[in-house]
Design a protein around this motif. Structure first.
Motif, PDB file in Angstrom:
ATOM      1  N   GLY A  79       0.824  -1.214   0.000  1.00 13.08           N
ATOM      2  CA  GLY A  79       0.000   0.000   0.000  1.00 13.08           C
ATOM      3  C   GLY A  79       0.853   1.258   0.000  1.00 13.08           C
ATOM      4  O   GLY A  79       0.555   2.222  -0.714  1.00 13.08           O
ATOM      5  N   LEU A  80       1.917   1.261   0.793  1.00 16.13           N
ATOM      6  CA  LEU A  80       2.822   2.406   0.833  1.00 16.13           C
ATOM      7  C   LEU A  80       3.492   2.602  -0.519  1.00 16.13           C
ATOM      8  O   LEU A  80       3.604   3.733  -1.015  1.00 16.13           O
ATOM      9  CB  LEU A  80       3.864   2.225   1.929  1.00 16.13           C
ATOM     10  N   SER A  81       3.906   1.518  -1.133  1.00 16.48           N
ATOM     11  CA  SER A  81       4.547   1.608  -2.440  1.00 16.48           C
ATOM     12  C   SER A  81       3.591   2.178  -3.482  1.00 16.48           C
ATOM     13  O   SER A  81       3.984   3.012  -4.302  1.00 16.48           O
ATOM     14  CB  SER A  81       5.038   0.220  -2.870  1.00 16.48           C
ATOM     15  N   VAL A  82       2.341   1.756  -3.442  1.00 17.43           N
ATOM     16  CA  VAL A  82       1.348   2.278  -4.382  1.00 17.43           C
ATOM     17  C   VAL A  82       1.127   3.771  -4.145  1.00 17.43           C
ATOM     18  O   VAL A  82       1.046   4.555  -5.097  1.00 17.43           O
ATOM     19  CB  VAL A  82       0.018   1.495  -4.272  1.00 17.43           C
ATOM     20  N   LEU A  83       1.060   4.181  -2.890  1.00 14.66           N
ATOM     21  CA  LEU A  83       0.889   5.595  -2.564  1.00 14.66           C
ATOM     22  C   LEU A  83       2.059   6.420  -3.111  1.00 14.66           C
ATOM     23  O   LEU A  83       1.857   7.475  -3.720  1.00 14.66           O
ATOM     24  CB  LEU A  83       0.768   5.785  -1.048  1.00 14.66           C
ATOM     25  N   LEU A  84       3.260   5.936  -2.918  1.00 14.70           N
ATOM     26  CA  LEU A  84       4.437   6.645  -3.428  1.00 14.70           C
ATOM     27  C   LEU A  84       4.427   6.701  -4.946  1.00 14.70           C
ATOM     28  O   LEU A  84       4.707   7.754  -5.540  1.00 14.70           O
ATOM     29  CB  LEU A  84       5.720   5.969  -2.931  1.00 14.70           C
ATOM     30  N   LEU A  85       4.092   5.587  -5.586  1.00 14.83           N
ATOM     31  CA  LEU A  85       4.061   5.567  -7.045  1.00 14.83           C
ATOM     32  C   LEU A  85       2.954   6.472  -7.589  1.00 14.83           C
ATOM     33  O   LEU A  85       3.139   7.129  -8.606  1.00 14.83           O
ATOM     34  CB  LEU A  85       3.883   4.146  -7.567  1.00 14.83           C
ATOM     35  N   ALA A  86       1.831   6.527  -6.902  1.00 17.24           N
ATOM     36  CA  ALA A  86       0.738   7.401  -7.337  1.00 17.24           C
ATOM     37  C   ALA A  86       1.144   8.869  -7.243  1.00 17.24           C
ATOM     38  O   ALA A  86       0.653   9.707  -8.016  1.00 17.24           O
ATOM     39  CB  ALA A  86      -0.504   7.147  -6.500  1.00 17.24           C
ATOM     40  N   SER A  87       2.044   9.195  -6.348  1.00 18.28           N
ATOM     41  CA  SER A  87       2.515  10.576  -6.186  1.00 18.28           C
ATOM     42  C   SER A  87       3.541  10.959  -7.253  1.00 18.28           C
ATOM     43  O   SER A  87       3.718  12.141  -7.561  1.00 18.28           O
ATOM     44  CB  SER A  87       3.153  10.757  -4.809  1.00 18.28           C
ATOM     45  N   TYR A  88       4.203   9.966  -7.816  1.00 18.68           N
ATOM     46  CA  TYR A  88       5.304  10.200  -8.741  1.00 18.68           C
ATOM     47  C   TYR A  88       4.955  11.064  -9.956  1.00 18.68           C
ATOM     48  O   TYR A  88       5.649  12.053 -10.228  1.00 18.68           O
ATOM     49  CB  TYR A  88       5.912   8.857  -9.171  1.00 18.68           C
ATOM     50  N   PRO A  89       3.895  10.752 -10.721  1.00 19.38           N
ATOM     51  CA  PRO A  89       3.642  11.593 -11.904  1.00 19.38           C
ATOM     52  C   PRO A  89       3.300  13.035 -11.552  1.00 19.38           C
ATOM     53  O   PRO A  89       3.641  13.959 -12.299  1.00 19.38           O
ATOM     54  CB  PRO A  89       2.476  10.896 -12.623  1.00 19.38           C
ATOM     55  N   PHE A  90       2.668  13.241 -10.420  1.00 20.00           N
ATOM     56  CA  PHE A  90       2.344  14.606  -9.993  1.00 20.00           C
ATOM     57  C   PHE A  90       3.616  15.362  -9.618  1.00 20.00           C
ATOM     58  O   PHE A  90       3.768  16.545  -9.933  1.00 20.00           O
ATOM     59  CB  PHE A  90       1.361  14.576  -8.825  1.00 20.00           C
ATOM     60  N   ALA A  91       4.550  14.667  -8.951  1.00 17.10           N
ATOM     61  CA  ALA A  91       5.828  15.293  -8.604  1.00 17.10           C
ATOM     62  C   ALA A  91       6.639  15.586  -9.868  1.00 17.10           C
ATOM     63  O   ALA A  91       7.284  16.635  -9.967  1.00 17.10           O
ATOM     64  CB  ALA A  91       6.619  14.389  -7.657  1.00 17.10           C
ATOM     65  N   LEU A  92       6.581  14.681 -10.842  1.00 19.62           N
ATOM     66  CA  LEU A  92       7.310  14.901 -12.087  1.00 19.62           C
ATOM     67  C   LEU A  92       6.742  16.097 -12.848  1.00 19.62           C
ATOM     68  O   LEU A  92       7.491  16.919 -13.381  1.00 19.62           O
ATOM     69  CB  LEU A  92       7.276  13.640 -12.947  1.00 19.62           C
ATOM     70  N   ALA A  93       5.418  16.222 -12.877  1.00 22.39           N
ATOM     71  CA  ALA A  93       4.798  17.396 -13.505  1.00 22.39           C
ATOM     72  C   ALA A  93       5.224  18.665 -12.767  1.00 22.39           C
ATOM     73  O   ALA A  93       5.483  19.699 -13.393  1.00 22.39           O
ATOM     74  CB  ALA A  93       3.276  17.261 -13.508  1.00 22.39           C
ATOM     75  N   GLY A  94       5.321  18.591 -11.447  1.00 20.93           N
ATOM     76  CA  GLY A  94       5.806  19.734 -10.678  1.00 20.93           C
ATOM     77  C   GLY A  94       7.250  20.053 -10.988  1.00 20.93           C
ATOM     78  O   GLY A  94       7.649  21.222 -11.042  1.00 20.93           O
ATOM     79  N   HIS A  95       8.060  19.010 -11.210  1.00 22.13           N
ATOM     80  CA  HIS A  95       9.464  19.230 -11.553  1.00 22.13           C
ATOM     81  C   HIS A  95       9.591  20.034 -12.842  1.00 22.13           C
ATOM     82  O   HIS A  95      10.459  20.888 -12.971  1.00 22.13           O
ATOM     83  CB  HIS A  95      10.197  17.895 -11.701  1.00 22.13           C
ATOM     84  N   TYR A  96       8.716  19.751 -13.788  1.00 18.48           N
ATOM     85  CA  TYR A  96       8.736  20.478 -15.062  1.00 18.48           C
ATOM     86  C   TYR A  96       7.871  21.740 -15.025  1.00 18.48           C
ATOM     87  O   TYR A  96       7.662  22.364 -16.063  1.00 18.48           O
ATOM     88  CB  TYR A  96       8.313  19.561 -16.210  1.00 18.48           C
ATOM     89  N   GLU A  97       7.390  22.084 -13.826  1.00 17.27           N
ATOM     90  CA  GLU A  97       6.612  23.316 -13.602  1.00 17.27           C
ATOM     91  C   GLU A  97       5.424  23.426 -14.562  1.00 17.27           C
ATOM     92  O   GLU A  97       5.202  24.450 -15.186  1.00 17.27           O
ATOM     93  CB  GLU A  97       7.525  24.539 -13.699  1.00 17.27           C
TER      94      GLU A  97
END
Length: 135
Positions: A79-97
């Motif tokens: 469950g923790l791994s899924v939560l982290l992975l679900a956050s990944y694309p949003f963080a990547l979009a934030g990285h590219y502003e």
């Protein structure tokens, strides 16, 4: 709900495959960028994906192989791994502003938008860990 490792492993294997694939795509992009003479780095968004992969491997696969941990632990780690992975694309979009279409990318290592998403992800992880700890 707790899944026995025999049922959890195929799903976790697919998750790990997605994590590795996503990371491979990012590494290939950085290789292409370095070929153009630009600087390369590992954004914190990608580190989030790597942490998710580590949780999958260290929490779902390794404990049962070593005969330690429990099905409940593996399920919670998944469950923790899924939560982290679900956050990944949003963080990547934030990285590219990409959250503000009127802003120009500043090429910062960890721009404000990425920091905001990572902060939200960190809060979600804390809430998750607290909730699974009291259950």
């Amino acid at each position: 709900m707790h899944l026995d490792p025999g049922k959890l492993w195929p799903v976790a294997g697919v998750l790990a495959g997605l994590q590795v694939t996503g990371f491979s795509l990012r590494i290939n992009r950085e290789i292409a960028v370095s070929g153009m003479g630009d600087i390369t780095w590992l954004p914190l968004a990608d580190a989030l994906n790597l942490v998710s992969l580590a949780v999958t491997l260290a929490g779902v696969f390794i404990p049962p192989i070593l005969g330690i941990g429990s099905a409940a632990f593996a399920t919670k780690a998944f469950g923790l791994s899924v939560l982290l992975l679900a956050s990944y694309p949003f963080a990547l979009a934030g990285h590219y502003e990409m959250y503000n279409p009127r802003s120009v990318r500043k090429m910062a290592y960890c721009p404000r938008q990425e920091k905001i998403v990572l902060s939200i992800a960190a809060m979600a992880v804390i809430v998750y860990v607290v909730l699974v700890s009291i259950r």
